[in-house]
Motif scaffolding. Structure first.
Motif, short mmCIF file in Angstrom:
data_model
loop_
_atom_site.label_atom_id
_atom_site.label_comp_id
_atom_site.label_asym_id
_atom_site.label_seq_id
_atom_site.Cartn_x
_atom_site.Cartn_y
_atom_site.Cartn_z
N ASP A 15 0.83 -1.21 0.00
CA ASP A 15 0.00 0.00 0.00
C ASP A 15 0.86 1.26 0.00
O ASP A 15 0.59 2.22 -0.73
CB ASP A 15 -0.93 0.02 1.21
CG ASP A 15 -2.03 -1.02 1.13
OD1 ASP A 15 -2.27 -1.55 0.02
OD2 ASP A 15 -2.66 -1.32 2.17
N LYS A 16 1.90 1.26 0.81
CA LYS A 16 2.80 2.42 0.87
C LYS A 16 3.48 2.65 -0.48
O LYS A 16 3.64 3.78 -0.92
CB LYS A 16 3.86 2.21 1.95
CG LYS A 16 3.32 2.29 3.35
CD LYS A 16 4.44 2.05 4.34
CE LYS A 16 3.90 1.90 5.74
NZ LYS A 16 4.95 1.59 6.71
N LYS A 17 3.86 1.54 -1.14
CA LYS A 17 4.52 1.65 -2.43
C LYS A 17 3.56 2.27 -3.46
O LYS A 17 3.96 3.14 -4.25
CB LYS A 17 4.97 0.26 -2.90
CG LYS A 17 5.91 0.28 -4.06
CD LYS A 17 6.28 -1.13 -4.52
CE LYS A 17 7.07 -1.85 -3.46
NZ LYS A 17 7.51 -3.20 -3.91
N ILE A 18 2.31 1.83 -3.45
CA ILE A 18 1.31 2.37 -4.38
C ILE A 18 1.07 3.85 -4.10
O ILE A 18 1.03 4.68 -5.03
CB ILE A 18 -0.02 1.58 -4.27
CG1 ILE A 18 0.16 0.16 -4.79
CG2 ILE A 18 -1.14 2.29 -5.03
CD1 ILE A 18 -1.01 -0.75 -4.51
N LEU A 19 0.94 4.22 -2.83
CA LEU A 19 0.70 5.62 -2.48
C LEU A 19 1.88 6.50 -2.87
O LEU A 19 1.70 7.59 -3.42
CB LEU A 19 0.40 5.75 -0.98
CG LEU A 19 -0.93 5.17 -0.52
CD1 LEU A 19 -1.02 5.18 1.00
CD2 LEU A 19 -2.10 5.92 -1.13
N ASN A 20 3.09 6.04 -2.61
CA ASN A 20 4.28 6.82 -2.97
C ASN A 20 4.43 6.95 -4.48
O ASN A 20 4.81 8.01 -4.99
CB ASN A 20 5.54 6.21 -2.36
CG ASN A 20 5.67 6.53 -0.88
OD1 ASN A 20 5.34 7.64 -0.46
ND2 ASN A 20 6.12 5.57 -0.11
N ALA A 21 4.11 5.88 -5.22
CA ALA A 21 4.16 5.95 -6.68
C ALA A 21 3.14 6.96 -7.20
O ALA A 21 3.42 7.70 -8.15
CB ALA A 21 3.91 4.57 -7.27
N THR A 22 1.97 6.99 -6.59
CA THR A 22 0.94 7.94 -7.00
C THR A 22 1.38 9.37 -6.70
O THR A 22 1.17 10.28 -7.51
CB THR A 22 -0.39 7.64 -6.28
OG1 THR A 22 -0.76 6.29 -6.53
CG2 THR A 22 -1.49 8.56 -6.75
N ILE A 23 2.00 9.58 -5.55
CA ILE A 23 2.47 10.92 -5.18
C ILE A 23 3.53 11.41 -6.16
O ILE A 23 3.53 12.57 -6.56
CB ILE A 23 3.02 10.91 -3.73
CG1 ILE A 23 1.86 10.75 -2.74
CG2 ILE A 23 3.80 12.18 -3.43
CD1 ILE A 23 2.30 10.51 -1.32
N HIS A 24 4.43 10.54 -6.58
CA HIS A 24 5.55 10.94 -7.44
C HIS A 24 5.23 10.92 -8.93
O HIS A 24 6.07 11.32 -9.72
CB HIS A 24 6.78 10.09 -7.14
CG HIS A 24 7.29 10.29 -5.73
ND1 HIS A 24 7.76 11.50 -5.28
CD2 HIS A 24 7.36 9.45 -4.68
CE1 HIS A 24 8.12 11.38 -4.02
NE2 HIS A 24 7.89 10.16 -3.63
N ASN A 25 4.02 10.49 -9.28
CA ASN A 25 3.60 10.52 -10.67
C ASN A 25 3.29 11.96 -11.07
O ASN A 25 2.54 12.65 -10.38
CB ASN A 25 2.36 9.63 -10.86
CG ASN A 25 1.96 9.52 -12.31
OD1 ASN A 25 2.51 10.16 -13.19
ND2 ASN A 25 0.97 8.68 -12.56
N LYS A 26 3.85 12.43 -12.15
CA LYS A 26 3.68 13.84 -12.55
C LYS A 26 2.28 14.16 -13.02
O LYS A 26 1.88 15.32 -13.04
CB LYS A 26 4.69 14.19 -13.64
CG LYS A 26 6.10 14.21 -13.13
CD LYS A 26 7.05 14.72 -14.16
CE LYS A 26 8.45 14.73 -13.57
NZ LYS A 26 9.37 15.50 -14.34
N LYS A 27 1.51 13.15 -13.41
CA LYS A 27 0.16 13.40 -13.92
C LYS A 27 -0.90 13.37 -12.83
O LYS A 27 -2.07 13.60 -13.10
CB LYS A 27 -0.19 12.36 -14.98
CG LYS A 27 0.64 12.50 -16.23
CD LYS A 27 0.20 11.54 -17.30
CE LYS A 27 1.05 11.72 -18.55
NZ LYS A 27 0.62 10.83 -19.62
N THR A 28 -0.52 13.14 -11.59
CA THR A 28 -1.46 13.07 -10.49
C THR A 28 -1.86 14.47 -10.05
O THR A 28 -1.00 15.35 -9.91
CB THR A 28 -0.85 12.32 -9.29
OG1 THR A 28 -0.38 11.05 -9.74
CG2 THR A 28 -1.86 12.11 -8.19
N CYS A 29 -3.16 14.68 -9.83
CA CYS A 29 -3.63 16.00 -9.42
C CYS A 29 -3.31 16.25 -7.95
O CYS A 29 -3.05 15.33 -7.17
CB CYS A 29 -5.12 16.16 -9.69
SG CYS A 29 -6.16 15.15 -8.63
#
Length: 153
Positions: A15-29
């Motif tokens: 879960d932490k890996k998914i959340l961190n990947a989402t945070i560091h994705n440039k297309k995430t609002c």
């Protein structure tokens, strides 16, 4: 006496890996990033996790926002935090844009047609259709005039 917490947030490594990947994705609002950050701060496996009130103050959101994020995670998991469900109608194209609003004001400020004391919404609708070749309902005209605090009297 404080109310007992009903939810415990215990995030797994996945879960932490998914959340961190989402945070560091440039297309995430920004809103999704903030949700992910709040959820990471709420993790009770972390050595220094914060309370919901402390997180609300830190991130500049209300406590109910933090509570909603917690309940969404507990009920539906990580996808509920990452995906934003919006009403498709709210994203619909506006009927009257800035150019049309300006033309509408220009018409409404001109003298009323002969035989009428003032402009009505129906008269404005007909005039817009004649001059601008745009089909707009009188309700859309009313909302545009209301938004600009324009009074027809």
């Amino acid at each position: 006496m404080a109310r007992k917490r009903t939810y415990k947030i215990l995030l797994s490594d996945e879960d932490k890996k998914i959340l961190n990947a989402t945070i560091h994705n440039k297309k995430t609002c920004k809103m999704t990033i903030r949700r992910c950050q709040i959820l990471l701060e709420l993790d009770e496996n972390a050595p220094n996790h914060l309370t919901q009130m402390q997180i609300a103050k830190t991130f500049g959101v209300s406590k109910s926002t933090v509570s909603n994020i917690v309940s969404a995670y507990v009920d539906r998991g990580i996808p509920a935090i990452i995906k934003i469900n919006r009403n498709p109608r709210s994203n619909a194209k506006r009927k009257i844009d800035g150019r049309l609003e300006a033309e509408l004001i220009r018409i409404a400020c001109s003298p009323a047609p002969e035989g009428h004391a003032r402009w009505t919404l129906r008269l404005l609708e007909k005039q817009v259709r004649l001059e601008l070749d745009e089909t707009i309902s009188h309700e859309s005209i009313r909302l545009a005039l209301k938004k600009m605090n324009f009074d027809l009297t």
